[in-house]
Design a protein around this motif. Sequence first.
Motif, PDB file in Angstrom:
ATOM      1  N   UNK A 141       0.847  -1.188   0.000  1.00 48.54           N
ATOM      2  CA  UNK A 141       0.000   0.000   0.000  1.00 48.54           C
ATOM      3  C   UNK A 141       0.880   1.234   0.000  1.00 48.54           C
ATOM      4  N   UNK A 142       0.686   2.071  -0.984  1.00 49.80           N
ATOM      5  CA  UNK A 142       1.439   3.314  -1.078  1.00 49.80           C
ATOM      6  C   UNK A 142       0.910   4.340  -0.094  1.00 49.80           C
ATOM      7  N   UNK A 143       1.821   5.066   0.517  1.00 51.86           N
ATOM      8  CA  UNK A 143       1.403   6.187   1.367  1.00 51.86           C
ATOM      9  C   UNK A 143       1.122   7.381   0.471  1.00 51.86           C
ATOM     10  N   UNK A 144      -0.132   7.840   0.504  1.00 57.72           N
ATOM     11  CA  UNK A 144      -0.525   9.003  -0.302  1.00 57.72           C
ATOM     12  C   UNK A 144      -0.027  10.283   0.354  1.00 57.72           C
ATOM     13  N   UNK A 145      -0.247  10.376   1.630  1.00 56.23           N
ATOM     14  CA  UNK A 145       0.279  11.522   2.368  1.00 56.23           C
ATOM     15  C   UNK A 145       0.384  11.170   3.838  1.00 56.23           C
ATOM     16  N   UNK A 146       1.264  11.871   4.514  1.00 49.08           N
ATOM     17  CA  UNK A 146       1.555  11.573   5.906  1.00 49.08           C
ATOM     18  C   UNK A 146       1.036  12.705   6.778  1.00 49.08           C
ATOM     19  N   UNK A 147       0.164  12.363   7.732  1.00 51.47           N
ATOM     20  CA  UNK A 147      -0.442  13.394   8.572  1.00 51.47           C
ATOM     21  C   UNK A 147       0.288  13.538   9.896  1.00 51.47           C
TER      22      UNK A 147
ATOM     23  N   UNK B 101      -0.885   7.693   8.392  1.00 51.91           N
ATOM     24  CA  UNK B 101      -0.612   7.811   6.968  1.00 51.91           C
ATOM     25  C   UNK B 101      -1.834   7.421   6.155  1.00 51.91           C
ATOM     26  N   UNK B 102      -2.104   8.233   5.141  1.00 53.10           N
ATOM     27  CA  UNK B 102      -3.190   7.919   4.229  1.00 53.10           C
ATOM     28  C   UNK B 102      -2.662   6.982   3.158  1.00 53.10           C
ATOM     29  N   UNK B 103      -3.445   5.956   2.854  1.00 50.07           N
ATOM     30  CA  UNK B 103      -2.985   4.923   1.919  1.00 50.07           C
ATOM     31  C   UNK B 103      -3.872   4.885   0.682  1.00 50.07           C
ATOM     32  N   UNK B 104      -3.335   4.276  -0.374  1.00 51.92           N
ATOM     33  CA  UNK B 104      -4.197   3.923  -1.503  1.00 51.92           C
ATOM     34  C   UNK B 104      -4.825   2.572  -1.201  1.00 51.92           C
ATOM     35  N   UNK B 105      -5.728   2.115  -2.038  1.00 49.25           N
ATOM     36  CA  UNK B 105      -6.301   0.791  -1.851  1.00 49.25           C
ATOM     37  C   UNK B 105      -7.534   0.804  -0.975  1.00 49.25           C
ATOM     38  N   UNK B 106      -7.874  -0.338  -0.423  1.00 47.51           N
ATOM     39  CA  UNK B 106      -9.165  -0.503   0.246  1.00 47.51           C
ATOM     40  C   UNK B 106      -9.280   0.241   1.568  1.00 47.51           C
ATOM     41  N   UNK B 107      -8.161   0.376   2.278  1.00 45.35           N
ATOM     42  CA  UNK B 107      -8.208   1.049   3.568  1.00 45.35           C
ATOM     43  C   UNK B 107      -7.762   2.496   3.382  1.00 45.35           C
ATOM     44  N   UNK B 108      -8.289   3.406   4.205  1.00 48.03           N
ATOM     45  CA  UNK B 108      -7.984   4.824   4.013  1.00 48.03           C
ATOM     46  C   UNK B 108      -6.744   5.277   4.776  1.00 48.03           C
TER      47      UNK B 108
END
Lengths: 166, 166
Positions: A141-147, B101-108
């Motif tokens: 799972x790629x990290x889209x952004x880090x909060x 961390x915000x992820x791609x895929x099924x989990x947010x």
Amino acid sequence: MSAARLDPIDRKILAELQADGRMTNVELAKRVGISAPPCLRRVRTLEEAGYIKGYHAEVDSRELGFEVQVYAMVGLQSQAESDLSEFEARCRDWPLVRECNMLNGEVDFILKCVAPDLSTFQTFLTGDLLKAPNVASVKTSLVIRSAKDEPGVPFEVLEERLSRMA
Amino acid sequence: MSAARLDPIDRKILAELQADGRMTNVELAKRVGISAPPCLRRVRTLEEAGYIKGYHAEVDSRELGFEVQVYAMVGLQSQAESDLSEFEARCRDWPLVRECNMLNGEVDFILKCVAPDLSTFQTFLTGDLLKAPNVASVKTSLVIRSAKDEPGVPFEVLEERLSRMA
DNA sequence: CGTGAAACCGTCGCCCC
DNA sequence: GGGGCGACGGTTTCACG
């Protein structure tokens, strides 16, 4: 709990150094309310006892060109102890893998990986991780952004718990 | 890549300070091959430019009584930007949540949580996380054991990539 | 970026409680 | 046992070439 061996001053020292690891000893001593020599003795004791494992500069990974962070969930074929520790040893040798934790539940390990770009990560994924012996499945799972990305532990929670117990 | 603005000495400084954030400036200067004053000037510049975001003591969480680490996979009902950032703001306020961390895929989102014991975590889980608005699902995985926990980035990989590009 | 000087700090020995 | 005081040597951090 081993933290019981630490008095409030030691815990304050740890909390201060976790927040600012380059603080001078005199500044630290001032903040915890003792003079410099005993403060330094405490820090050395905490280091030797293993409460402090090291000091690190926190670098901005994206500014430095590490634009890709990936979580990899890894399932193994065999969960025999020797196979688990063999996989863990492999992870320790892979620089892209920054964290490797064994989990309960359906997946065996979660890896946090950091790479300069996607192609570097995919080279690692297909060339190293997926080819490693005993690896049955990998979901990434790629990290889209880090909060939030705080190192260390929440000392507030510990203090709260200790005061409840008193 | 922003790292292109850094010369090899700057990258060496960052790598050394990531490995040992309490190194004295004279030692650092010796290692990177310049004298102390310009070395300190470089460090200050790197700090002000945001390449170095801080310095932290690495504490032994288990020795300190933080025996529970949990990954929480969170799904939200709405993925509208305002709802995402509202959830992120909430995570920043929860001390138990160390990474969000915000992820791609099924989990947010994936959250890494640290707690003194299971009951503290479960109080947080049922009292805070599951009750937060917009949270649709939470799946938690306990960390059984930790094989690797390196802060920061793999500078080796960056140097390798830069030399390939040269 | 390097040199020199001044202020500061880390560190030790000693005394005190 | 741990904390404070004083002093030495090393370090940080200037101004300047």
